[in-house]
Design a protein around this motif. Structure first.
Motif, short mmCIF file in Angstrom:
data_model
loop_
_atom_site.label_atom_id
_atom_site.label_comp_id
_atom_site.label_asym_id
_atom_site.label_seq_id
_atom_site.Cartn_x
_atom_site.Cartn_y
_atom_site.Cartn_z
N GLN A 82 0.79 -1.23 0.00
CA GLN A 82 0.00 0.00 0.00
C GLN A 82 0.83 1.28 0.00
O GLN A 82 0.48 2.24 -0.65
CB GLN A 82 -0.92 0.00 1.21
N ALA A 83 1.93 1.26 0.74
CA ALA A 83 2.69 2.50 0.86
C ALA A 83 3.37 2.90 -0.44
O ALA A 83 3.88 4.02 -0.55
CB ALA A 83 3.71 2.36 1.97
N PRO B 260 1.44 6.19 -2.47
CA PRO B 260 1.79 7.61 -2.30
C PRO B 260 3.13 7.96 -2.92
O PRO B 260 3.30 9.07 -3.46
CB PRO B 260 1.86 7.79 -0.78
N CYS C 294 6.44 6.21 3.18
CA CYS C 294 5.96 7.17 2.18
C CYS C 294 6.96 8.31 1.97
O CYS C 294 6.65 9.25 1.25
CB CYS C 294 4.62 7.75 2.61
N ARG D 108 3.06 11.92 3.01
CA ARG D 108 1.77 12.15 3.65
C ARG D 108 1.88 12.99 4.92
O ARG D 108 0.90 13.22 5.60
CB ARG D 108 1.15 10.81 4.04
N ARG E 230 -8.12 7.59 1.86
CA ARG E 230 -6.87 6.96 1.47
C ARG E 230 -6.56 5.76 2.35
O ARG E 230 -7.05 5.65 3.47
CB ARG E 230 -5.75 7.98 1.53
N ILE F 140 -1.76 3.55 6.34
CA ILE F 140 -0.41 3.01 6.41
C ILE F 140 0.06 3.22 7.84
O ILE F 140 0.00 4.33 8.36
CB ILE F 140 0.52 3.72 5.42
N TYR G 202 1.38 -5.88 6.87
CA TYR G 202 1.45 -4.96 8.01
C TYR G 202 1.25 -5.65 9.34
O TYR G 202 1.46 -5.09 10.38
CB TYR G 202 0.43 -3.84 7.86
#
Lengths: 453, 213
Positions: free
Chosen positions: A66-67, A70, A146, A150, B42, B45, B74
């Motif tokens: 996911q990271a 960004p 990121c 962010r 979003r 994270i 994660y």
């Protein structure tokens, strides 16, 4: 954009009809789905999806994390999709290896390194966090993964990324240390964070002032956290990790500290190709041409900027990224005292020497391996020749035996014939001798001769 | 149940939101704590959190809700996340069966890291998308019953049951705590932070120590 690879796949539908892109893709894209060149292929959101998907094709063992979104998004705001993709690859492979891999071990390890560095940078903040048992991963994960995209205001993001591309991960550590020092670095600040939750909340809402571009860059520049220090702490924390948690599950490649290190590694691996082998430009990231040169080397084609590119700003190719280039964090003489500068210079030279040593060592290692390989090859060859000889010998033997048998047979036949002929000769004594007689005799003699060997 | 002032509370309960990526954990949190919903929120994270103080009877309870990334990789960093949690909302997306199929794994994850006495509610989110439902209500309810979990279906989008879900979990935690307080003569079964029930609101130090059951 949410989550797993599966949801990444689901997102295609939500991005509207991209049949046009798919049509093009069928015709002439490479295996990652890019068209080549520097076209902007439509909406940035589609491009973002394509970059992230391309990465899962490029590194199926790593997959999507996911990271990465960004990070790719920031890149995409400054360059066409394909270049952004290769830049992302460079970040994931060279700058921050292991950050987005399963288990997030690299992030956890960097969290520990960070906490150790914090002890020097801000003993007060360090003690406070330790007392409240706040693991570094609880607040630094998003910052590091990121690259602050962010967290910081946009202008600061660009400056930090510029420095990061030039000098590598130490910039991330430094920024994080500065942020913590100004969030939890004084007695009053610590006192206002009585509980773990208050502290966490404070770390989620960092003071605006310390995130301001000029202030932050100044602070980051003056923080004496070097590559050598990070590497040393890395070794220490790795040792600790192995003692307490066992072997790492995932072994990332060696982390390279900035564009110069990457450039040097590339030059070591492959000789320079001439002026065309330019590094990828990150021109859009360059918000202040005179102060900092941002750039990331990239394996693919030289950067060609589309005139229709959405990113404004002067074109600055990173071709000039050269050891002599002033570093964005080290260039400001007014900010850094000369003593500091000299020390940094010394440090840098020392690192350079160390790198050189490392390189020579690797070179020697490689040569040794090469020699060994050659030796082994020779041996193999010899072995093969020996076997070949053996085989030939055996073959000869067999042939001889066959020959012998054949000749023996022939002889017997001949003898029989001879007997017959004798008979016939006897019958027709004036007739000419059979033509084969002359041919037979020497071979029979040969056969007899061979029998002695 | 109503909103208490942020300053005054008698208890702090740490509640974690867990479940697969994209089921709506972050929107449940924002709906409960800020009454907000975002269609293109979003991805989370690392860790996020928010608080809301609610009144349970005469006691002000500060719910400290932690939200984390749902993506598999994660989970390695979440042991710190579970520490001290007394409640959990295990969220799945009722329009995606896959997110329900892995609930058991999440439960194991939770019990591996959190206290055994943690109050857990199974939450089927996105109930507004009933036409796309893939997980029958009864199936999920049965699973919850068999595993000793609370159960509700919610919609962070139209607010259905969001308040009720958190409120139920907090009440359950509160009941457990009260019972233990009555029974215990300060044995090791209960450790209270300085935010105690007897504390005068607004006085004393405001510490966000969580109550471990």
């Amino acid at each position: 954009m949410s989550g797993t690879l599966e949801s990444l796949a689901d997102d295609v539908s939500s991005m509207g009809s991209d049949s046009e892109i798919n049509g093009l893709a069928l015709r002439k894209t490479d295996k990652y789905g890019f068209l080549g060149g520097s076209q902007y292929s439509g909406s940035l959101q589609q491009d973002l999806y394509r970059i992230l998907k391309a990465y899962t094709i490029y590194r199926p063992d790593e997959g999507y994390c996911q990271a990465q979104a960004p990070v790719a998004a920031v890149l995409l705001m400054h360059m066409p999709a394909e270049q952004a993709f290769w830049c992302l690859v460079q970040i994931c492979d060279k700058y921050l290896p292991g950050y987005y891999s399963a288990g997030l071990e690299a992030i956890q390890l960097d969290g520990e390194i960070f906490f150790a560095l914090l002890r020097r940078a801000s003993p007060l903040a360090h003690r406070h966090l330790r007392r409240q048992r706040i693991d570094p991963v609880l607040y630094m994960t998003e910052w590091f993964m990121c690259i602050f995209a962010r967290t910081l205001p946009w202008a600061s993001v660009l400056r930090v990324w510029d420095m990061f591309f030039c000098e590598g991960v130490k910039i991330i550590f430094r920024v994080a240390l500065v942020l913590l020092r100004h969030t939890l670095g004084s007695v009053e600040k610590v006192r206002s964070c009585q509980g773990m939750y208050e502290t966490m909340e404070q770390l989620r809402n960092l003071p605006q002032q310390c995130m301001q571009e000029d202030f932050l860059v100044h602070e980051v520049t003056n923080l004496p956290v070097t590559e050598a220090l990070i590497e040393r702490e890395n070794a220490a924390q790795l040792k600790k990790w192995r003692e307490t948690r066992g072997e790492l599950q995932y072994r990332p490649s060696r982390r390279l500290h900035g564009s110069r290190a990457i450039h040097e590694e590339r030059r070591r691996q492959q000789p320079p190709l001439g002026p065309s082998s330019s590094l990828l430009s990150l021109s859009g990231l360059k918000s202040r041409g005179s102060r900092a040169a941002g750039g990331a080397p990239s394996p693919p084609p030289p950067a060609r900027r589309a005139s229709a590119g959405p990113a404004p700003g002067p074109v600055v190719t990173a071709e000039g990224l050269h050891p002599s280039l002033p570093s964005p964090t080290g260039s400001s003489t007014t900010l850094a005292p000369s003593k500091e500068t000299r020390r940094q210079e010394k440090e840098r030279q020392k690192q350079e020497k160390e790198r050189e040593k490392e390189r020579q060592k690797q070179e020697k290692e490689r040569e040794k391996q090469e020699k060994e390989r050659q030796k082994w090859e020779k041996e193999q060859e010899r072995e093969q020749q020996k076997q070949e000889k053996e085989r030939q010998k055996q073959e000869k033997e067999q042939q001889k035996q066959k020959e012998q048998q054949k000749q023996e047979k022939e002889r017997q036949k001949q003898e029989k014939k001879g007997q017959g002929r004798k008979l016939s000769l006897r019958r027709k004594a004036d007739g000419p001798p059979a033509p084969q007689d002359g041919g037979d005799r020497p071979s029979a003699a040969e056969a007899r001769q061979d029998a002695y060997f | 149940m109503g909103n208490g002032s942020e300053e005054d509370y008698n208890f702090v309960f740490k509640v974690v939101l867990i479940g697969e990526s994209g089921v709506g954990k972050t929107n449940l949190l924002s709906r409960f704590t800020r009454n907000e919903f975002s269609h293109d929120s979003r991805t989370t994270i690392g860790v996020e959190f928010s608080t809301r103080t609610v009144m349970l009877g005469t006691a002000a309870v500060k719910a400290q809700i932690w939200d984390t990334a749902g993506l598999e990789r994660y989970r390695a960093i979440t042991s710190a996340y579970y520490r001290g949690a007394v409640g959990a909302l295990l969220v799945f997306d009722l329009t995606k069966h896959q997110t329900y199929a892995v609930v058991e794994r999440w439960l194991k994850e939770l019990y591996d890291h959190a206290e055994a006495t943690i109050v857990v509610m199974l939450v089927g989110n996105k109930s507004d998308l009933s036409q796309a439902r893939e997980v029958p209500t009864e199936e999920a309810r049965m699973f919850a019953e068999n595993n000793g979990l609370l159960f509700l279906e919610t919609s962070a989008l139209d607010s259905t049951n969001v308040e009720l879900a958190f409120e139920t979990v907090l009440k359950e935690i509160f009941a457990k705590v009260s019972k233990q307080r009555q029974n215990s003569t300060r044995t090791n079964a209960i450790t209270l932070g300085s935010g105690q029930a007897g504390q005068e609101p607004g006085t004393g130090e405001k510490r966000a120590c969580c109550i471990s059951l």
